[in-house]
Write an enzyme that holds these catalytic residues in place. Sequence first.
Site, PDB file in Angstrom:
ATOM      1  N   ASP A 145       0.856  -1.180   0.000  1.00  0.00           N
ATOM      2  CA  ASP A 145       0.000   0.000   0.000  1.00  0.00           C
ATOM      3  C   ASP A 145       0.905   1.249   0.000  1.00  0.00           C
ATOM      4  O   ASP A 145       1.828   1.337  -0.804  1.00  0.00           O
ATOM      5  CB  ASP A 145      -0.953  -0.043   1.196  1.00  0.00           C
ATOM      6  CG  ASP A 145      -2.071   0.992   1.114  1.00  0.00           C
ATOM      7  OD1 ASP A 145      -3.085   0.715   0.448  1.00  0.00           O
ATOM      8  OD2 ASP A 145      -1.918   2.077   1.688  1.00  0.00           O
ATOM      9  N   TYR A 296      -3.062  11.185   2.266  1.00  0.00           N
ATOM     10  CA  TYR A 296      -3.469  11.139   0.857  1.00  0.00           C
ATOM     11  C   TYR A 296      -3.369  12.525   0.226  1.00  0.00           C
ATOM     12  O   TYR A 296      -2.898  12.667  -0.913  1.00  0.00           O
ATOM     13  CB  TYR A 296      -4.897  10.603   0.735  1.00  0.00           C
ATOM     14  CG  TYR A 296      -4.969   9.109   0.917  1.00  0.00           C
ATOM     15  CD1 TYR A 296      -5.080   8.253  -0.178  1.00  0.00           C
ATOM     16  CD2 TYR A 296      -4.893   8.532   2.183  1.00  0.00           C
ATOM     17  CE1 TYR A 296      -5.125   6.878  -0.016  1.00  0.00           C
ATOM     18  CE2 TYR A 296      -4.941   7.165   2.358  1.00  0.00           C
ATOM     19  CZ  TYR A 296      -5.050   6.339   1.250  1.00  0.00           C
ATOM     20  OH  TYR A 296      -5.076   4.983   1.409  1.00  0.00           O
ATOM     21  N   HIS A 347      -4.930  -7.439  -1.086  1.00  0.00           N
ATOM     22  CA  HIS A 347      -4.192  -6.200  -0.866  1.00  0.00           C
ATOM     23  C   HIS A 347      -3.340  -6.228   0.399  1.00  0.00           C
ATOM     24  O   HIS A 347      -2.263  -5.636   0.425  1.00  0.00           O
ATOM     25  CB  HIS A 347      -5.189  -5.041  -0.792  1.00  0.00           C
ATOM     26  CG  HIS A 347      -4.552  -3.701  -0.657  1.00  0.00           C
ATOM     27  ND1 HIS A 347      -3.789  -3.137  -1.653  1.00  0.00           N
ATOM     28  CD2 HIS A 347      -4.540  -2.801   0.374  1.00  0.00           C
ATOM     29  CE1 HIS A 347      -3.356  -1.950  -1.262  1.00  0.00           C
ATOM     30  NE2 HIS A 347      -3.792  -1.733  -0.035  1.00  0.00           N
TER      31      HIS A 347
END
EC number: 3.3.2.9
Length: 358
Positions: A145, A296, A347
């Site tokens: 990630d 982010y 993931h």
Amino acid sequence: PLFDSKFNYGFNGHYLRKVIDYWRRDFDWRRQEKLLNSLPQFKTQIQGLGIHFLHVKPNLPAKKVVPLLVIHGWPGSVWEYYKSIPLLTQPNQDIAFEVVCPSIPGYGFSEAPHRQGFGLKETARVFVQLMNRLGHKRFLVHGGDWGSIITKTIARLYPENVIGIHTTMGSSPISLRGKPLLKFIVGTVFPSLVLDNPANDAPKVYPFWPKFAFLMRESGYMHIQATKPDTVGTALLNTPVGLAAYILEKYSTWTNPANVDKQDGGLTEKFTLDELLTQIMIYWTSRNVTASLRYYKESLNTGLRLPITVPAAVADFPNELVRTPESWVRDECLDLVQYTEMSRGGHFGAFEEPELTA
């Protein structure tokens, strides 16, 4: 919830009630604290921030001990590596790893940045300083990630410090530029022109529209967190139930896309509720969830486009959100020494499949 909606509208309300009931009545946080404290962990000040990290050395003699920096992502923490770290520190063919696993600033028990602009490059600088402070001028780096992108950033900015890198997430089509982007576009019509093994690799990225629709379904959170993180962060900071729904939903669909059609989201097929709720408790007790969302805004589209020249390896899990064919990885990693197609997993590689990842 709507009748028979399962996880197609997000976290199913009926199952959420069961999770919350378990959390209130049966979840033993003191036991999980003991598990968290079973690995040596420390805090240090780097560039004015308190950095939390695990530092685990082999407990058996090995002919060669290799320092390994391991980096988590969102909505994860160092907890996702607790099952794989003991496997890495165990000598295997006379080689063992000395594992350093830090919490990204603003995640878990690392201090949150106080000013704007703390993103990938800043994290890379802090983590390289951490490894140098621990006596490791050269080391291996692994990540998934955000950890994957931080790993690549370290390799690009500090190649003299990096023995090699290993990631569980290749390059995303939405981040492609220049020649790789052209190859992706051409491949939508003529995959045999841009893929070394079209029969094997084409299903990883094509057909375009179903893959695009899946990414749109699963990336709504990203748009919010990359633009207005403090708004949703306020909500998550003030309700443990909302925090659990928001984060645990990712452990459903990011593990297996088919989980949207299950009443319980398939959550306990790869994890226990104790494991999942420990992740939630780390976010809840640290009060760092808003800071984790801000990452982010600070980091998206700020990555470097330089090629990676250090030895690199990729673990390609079949249920990863975005998959990158080996030939496309080579466009970014000039010295790709290993590309492993995993038999199962999604993931959260180390959290789902610790043995395979290790």
